[in-house]
Design a protein around this motif. Structure first.
Motif, PDB file in Angstrom:
ATOM      1  N   GLU A 233     -41.848  66.402  49.218  1.00 20.23           N
ATOM      2  CA  GLU A 233     -43.101  67.089  49.493  1.00 20.23           C
ATOM      3  C   GLU A 233     -43.964  66.961  48.263  1.00 20.23           C
ATOM      4  OE1 GLU A 233     -43.361  71.532  49.788  1.00 20.23           O
ATOM      5  OE2 GLU A 233     -43.357  71.002  51.909  1.00 20.23           O
ATOM      6  N   GLY A 234     -45.236  66.656  48.453  1.00 22.11           N
ATOM      7  CA  GLY A 234     -46.096  66.479  47.304  1.00 22.11           C
ATOM      8  C   GLY A 234     -47.562  66.624  47.636  1.00 22.11           C
ATOM      9  N   ARG A 235     -48.375  66.246  46.668  1.00 23.96           N
ATOM     10  CA  ARG A 235     -49.819  66.377  46.791  1.00 23.96           C
ATOM     11  C   ARG A 235     -50.458  65.011  46.600  1.00 23.96           C
ATOM     12  NH1 ARG A 235     -52.591  69.591  48.037  1.00 23.96           N
ATOM     13  NH2 ARG A 235     -53.644  71.436  47.521  1.00 23.96           N
TER      14      ARG A 235
ATOM     15  N   THR B 154     -46.609  62.040  56.280  1.00 26.89           N
ATOM     16  CA  THR B 154     -47.502  62.922  57.029  1.00 26.89           C
ATOM     17  C   THR B 154     -48.407  63.616  56.028  1.00 26.89           C
ATOM     18  OG1 THR B 154     -45.761  63.289  58.665  1.00 26.89           O
ATOM     19  CG2 THR B 154     -47.613  64.824  58.675  1.00 26.89           C
ATOM     20  N   ILE B 155     -49.720  63.445  56.185  1.00 26.98           N
ATOM     21  CA  ILE B 155     -50.687  64.046  55.266  1.00 26.98           C
ATOM     22  C   ILE B 155     -51.567  65.001  56.056  1.00 26.98           C
ATOM     23  CG2 ILE B 155     -52.600  63.612  53.681  1.00 26.98           C
ATOM     24  CD1 ILE B 155     -51.410  60.795  53.296  1.00 26.98           C
ATOM     25  N   ASN B 156     -51.642  66.263  55.586  1.00 25.14           N
ATOM     26  CA  ASN B 156     -52.490  67.225  56.298  1.00 25.14           C
ATOM     27  C   ASN B 156     -53.859  67.327  55.637  1.00 25.14           C
ATOM     28  OD1 ASN B 156     -52.331  69.070  54.170  1.00 25.14           O
ATOM     29  ND2 ASN B 156     -50.556  70.079  55.025  1.00 25.14           N
ATOM     30  N   ASP B 157     -54.735  68.106  56.205  1.00 22.00           N
ATOM     31  CA  ASP B 157     -56.118  68.185  55.722  1.00 22.00           C
ATOM     32  C   ASP B 157     -56.262  68.906  54.388  1.00 22.00           C
ATOM     33  OD1 ASP B 157     -55.474  70.645  56.744  1.00 22.00           O
ATOM     34  OD2 ASP B 157     -57.261  70.851  57.979  1.00 22.00           O
ATOM     35  N   ARG B 158     -55.220  69.585  53.921  1.00 16.62           N
ATOM     36  CA  ARG B 158     -55.259  70.247  52.613  1.00 16.62           C
ATOM     37  C   ARG B 158     -54.832  69.317  51.487  1.00 16.62           C
ATOM     38  NH1 ARG B 158     -51.766  74.646  55.181  1.00 16.62           N
ATOM     39  NH2 ARG B 158     -50.390  72.994  54.588  1.00 16.62           N
ATOM     40  N   GLY B 159     -54.425  68.082  51.838  1.00 16.21           N
ATOM     41  CA  GLY B 159     -54.036  67.110  50.822  1.00 16.21           C
ATOM     42  C   GLY B 159     -52.566  67.149  50.442  1.00 16.21           C
TER      43      GLY B 159
ATOM     44  N   ALA C  53     -48.544  66.321  51.348  1.00 17.10           N
ATOM     45  CA  ALA C  53     -47.878  65.241  52.075  1.00 17.10           C
ATOM     46  C   ALA C  53     -46.382  65.509  52.181  1.00 17.10           C
ATOM     47  CB  ALA C  53     -48.104  63.917  51.359  1.00 17.10           C
ATOM     48  N   LEU C  54     -45.829  65.092  53.302  1.00 12.07           N
ATOM     49  CA  LEU C  54     -44.392  65.093  53.514  1.00 12.07           C
ATOM     50  C   LEU C  54     -43.976  63.632  53.645  1.00 12.07           C
ATOM     51  CD1 LEU C  54     -41.691  66.544  54.109  1.00 12.07           C
ATOM     52  CD2 LEU C  54     -42.323  66.449  56.528  1.00 12.07           C
TER      53      LEU C  54
END
Length: 145
Positions: free
Chosen positions: A141-143, A119-124, A126-127
């Protein structure tokens, strides 16, 4: 009457097609996720070294991830790391109602088949959730780079 039914079916199909927020189901993705924290089953979030990452290049998945405190069902097939390169199968991509990109796919590693949910959100950020029928699940959890 027959024309009304056909018109209704076409209109329904158009509404469903427009409301779907699927991403093209090809694995033409080039991304690296640098992991910052992990969550093994029966534990709490822990910070991890920045060297741990997950790379996806087209259909190829390169995993440099730890698998600590995870238990395999069969003792002789115990895993300590998820370090492998594999080809993904069953790739699926979509966008949820919050605008997050959702990717899911499977990879075969040694004797296990792992299912990845990213799952990647708009802030970059990721889960990454990894599960298998033969091992305990683990989350990271990462970037995204």
């Amino acid at each position: 009457m027959k024309h009304n039914v056909i018109a209704f079916l076409l209109l329904s199909l158009l509404v469903v097609a427009c409301s779907s927020s699927k991403i093209a189901p090809t694995a033409d993705i080039d991304m690296t996720i640098d992991m910052q924290r992990m969550l093994p089953l029966r534990s709490v979030w822990e910070d991890i070294e920045p060297a741990y990452r997950l790379e996806i290049h087209g259909n190829e998945v390169i995993s440099y991830l730890p698998y600590v405190w995870g238990r395999s069902i069969e003792r002789e097939k115990r895993l300590d790391t998820l370090n492998f390169t594999a080809i993904m199968r069953g790739f699926n991509a979509s966008v949820n109602r919050h605008g997050q990109k959702i990717y899911s796919f499977k990879v075969q590693h040694s004797v296990y088949t792992f299912t990845f949910f990213i799952t990647i959100n708009d802030r970059g950020t990721a889960l990454v959730e990894i599960s298998s029928d033969g091992c305990d699940p683990i989350s990271f959890e990462g970037r995204v780079r």
